[in-house]
Design an enzyme around this catalytic site. Structure first.
Site, PDB file in Angstrom:
ATOM      1  CG  HIS A  98      -1.784   1.101   1.480  1.00 42.24           C
ATOM      2  ND1 HIS A  98      -2.263   1.888   0.454  1.00 42.24           N
ATOM      3  CD2 HIS A  98      -2.357   1.582   2.614  1.00 42.24           C
ATOM      4  CE1 HIS A  98      -3.076   2.804   0.959  1.00 42.24           C
ATOM      5  NE2 HIS A  98      -3.140   2.649   2.267  1.00 42.24           N
ATOM      6  CD  GLU A 133      -3.158   6.719   3.854  1.00 37.74           C
ATOM      7  OE1 GLU A 133      -3.840   5.680   3.904  1.00 37.74           O
ATOM      8  OE2 GLU A 133      -3.562   7.818   4.302  1.00 37.74           O
ATOM      9  CG  HIS A 143      -7.316   3.395   3.382  1.00 37.25           C
ATOM     10  ND1 HIS A 143      -6.313   4.259   3.686  1.00 37.25           N
ATOM     11  CD2 HIS A 143      -8.443   4.126   3.449  1.00 37.25           C
ATOM     12  CE1 HIS A 143      -6.771   5.438   3.953  1.00 37.25           C
ATOM     13  NE2 HIS A 143      -8.044   5.407   3.817  1.00 37.25           N
ATOM     14  CG  HIS A 150      -1.972   0.851  10.938  1.00 33.80           C
ATOM     15  ND1 HIS A 150      -1.004   1.824  11.047  1.00 33.80           N
ATOM     16  CD2 HIS A 150      -2.530   1.018   9.719  1.00 33.80           C
ATOM     17  CE1 HIS A 150      -0.983   2.548   9.924  1.00 33.80           C
ATOM     18  NE2 HIS A 150      -1.893   2.080   9.109  1.00 33.80           N
TER      19      HIS A 150
HETATM   20 FE1  FEO Z   1      -4.090   3.588   4.204  1.00 31.15          FE
HETATM   21 FE2  FEO Z   1      -2.228   2.705   6.960  1.00 31.15          FE
HETATM   22  O1  FEO Z   1      -2.608   3.569   5.350  1.00 31.15           O
END
Ligand code: FEO
Length: 393
Positions: free
Chosen positions: A78, A80, A145, A225
């Site tokens: 990802h 981001e 996401h 996370h």
């Molecule tokens: Fe969509 Fe943890 O970044």
């Protein structure tokens, strides 16, 4: 904290951001972590980076296990920047490494960074890459996401490296869910879903189905996370919760969200609460002067009824209400039944802006209710009738 072996020769090399208080509008009182994993196989593979300001710690943790010149692959699940912020630094230290990502990931990396000289192995759902004793299988999960999001499954370890999926913004001294209070972790997972993944329920349902179609046997989910879900019971618990949250169902609950300047809108919120309680409907009431939007959104996951109250300020929505409505609209909860209410002094009609958002979201509604200055008892009785109309829907 040292690198931690989570499966034989698979190490957590992430970082803990204890002081993070806000993540693009999401209040994170318990901080967060940016988890990254190093797989020590014939072709040493690093999975995901971290935020740029924690790069030194990340790099030191990797160096405690291996020299960067030995890394063959860097998986970018990802782009981001909480996961890719230090990828340019990683690629400077390991220029020989090939990036494994998908087409959207490559495009996003190129849009963010100077990627001159980077080499890629592009993958899509169902593709796999052998790194020696292990096979990495990939599943693209667009919008979980971002369009570039994907997950990496380590077949031999029954380990899913799920990036944003199944994560929590939660920094604590534990690395595994089993070493922390389960309900606390699940509350963080719920808050994370409500504030990050809420708009993408359909995509989450699709990803869960794809995982089933691919026959993934998952014994551990290591997100990027928060804490790691290990064992069939924990894995089943979080997968079950994602099924529940993604399907947009509700538990018949009501959530009242309001602000107030001189008590008029607060009195209406209280009157609505009485009607809902008398009808046996579970209800929560949030005043935006004391609650942050992220806390409030958690209750939208299992609410059927939504009542937003606004005290008109200078012929506009009250700023905290306007901010909440904008945040909530972006997260696009589905299948709600809603009432807009409020008070005004000079000119009526502002609550129609809230009504318009309800309609844009495709919710069922009753007519908005407004009162000039302070609602007297006869007005509150009329308002209660409107709330009773709502709960008949
Ligand atoms: Fe969509 Fe943890 O970044």
């Amino acid at each position: 904290m040292n690198a931690v072996e989570i499966k034989k020769d698979v190490y957590w090399v992430g970082v803990k951001d204890w002081n993070l208080k806000e993540f693009h509008g999401y209040t994170t009182p318990s901080g967060s972590t940016y988890n990254s994993y190093l797989i020590m196989d014939d072709k040493i593979t690093l999975v995901d980076g971290v935020k740029h300001y924690m790069s030194a710690e990340h790099i030191a943790r990797i160096k405690s296990l291996v020299d960067f010149s030995k890394i063959s692959y860097v998986v970018v699940n990802h782009v981001e920047m909480d996961h890719s912020g230090n990828i340019p630094e990683i690629m400077k230290l390991a220029p020989q490494a090939k990036i494994i990502t998908n087409t959207a990931g490559k495009q996003a990396l190129e849009a963010h960074f100077d990627t001159t000289g980077w080499e890629y192995e592009l993958v899509k759902t169902g593709d796999s890459v052998s790194i020696g004793r292990r096979t990495l299988a990939f599943m693209t999960t667009p919008m979980l996401h971002w369009p570039d999001s994907m997950m990496t499954y380590v077949k031999e370890d029954k380990l899913l490296l799920s990036n944003d999926g199944f994560g929590q913004h939660f920094a604590c001294d534990a690395l595994f869910v089993k070493d922390a209070p389960f309900d606390v972790v699940m509350d963080h997972a719920k808050s994370y879903y409500a504030n990050i993944l809420f708009p993408f329920g359909a995509q989450a349902e699709k990803a869960l189905k794809t995982a089933g179609d691919l026959g993934l046997d998952i014994e551990m989910i290591a997100p990027s996370h928060g804490l790691i879900w290990s064992g069939k019971e924990e894995v089943g618990a979080i997968l079950g919760k994602y099924c529940e949250w993604a399907c947009g169902g509700n538990k018949g609950k009501a959530v009242i969200v309001y602000d107030s300047m001189w008590g008029a809108t607060a009195a209406m919120a209280e009157a609505a609460m009485g009607v809902l309680q008398d009808a046996g409907i579970p209800v929560v009431k949030h005043c935006l002067s004391v609650k942050n939007v992220s806390e409030v959104m958690v209750d939208f996951l299992d609410a059927k009824y939504v009542l937003i109250g606004n005290p008109t300020l200078n012929n506009q929505l009250f700023p905290r209400v306007a901010g909440f409505v904008t945040y909530m609209k972006g997260l696009a909860p589905r299948n709600k039944v809603a009432l807009a209410f409020g008070s005004y002094g000079w000119r009526p009609g502002v609550v129609k802006q809230i009504q318009a958002v309800y309609e844009e979201l495709g919710w069922q509604t009753v007519e908005p209710f407004e009162e000039k200055y302070t609602p007297k008892s006869d007005v509150l009785e009329k308002f209660k009738e409107r709330v009773k109309e709502l709960i008949k829907l």
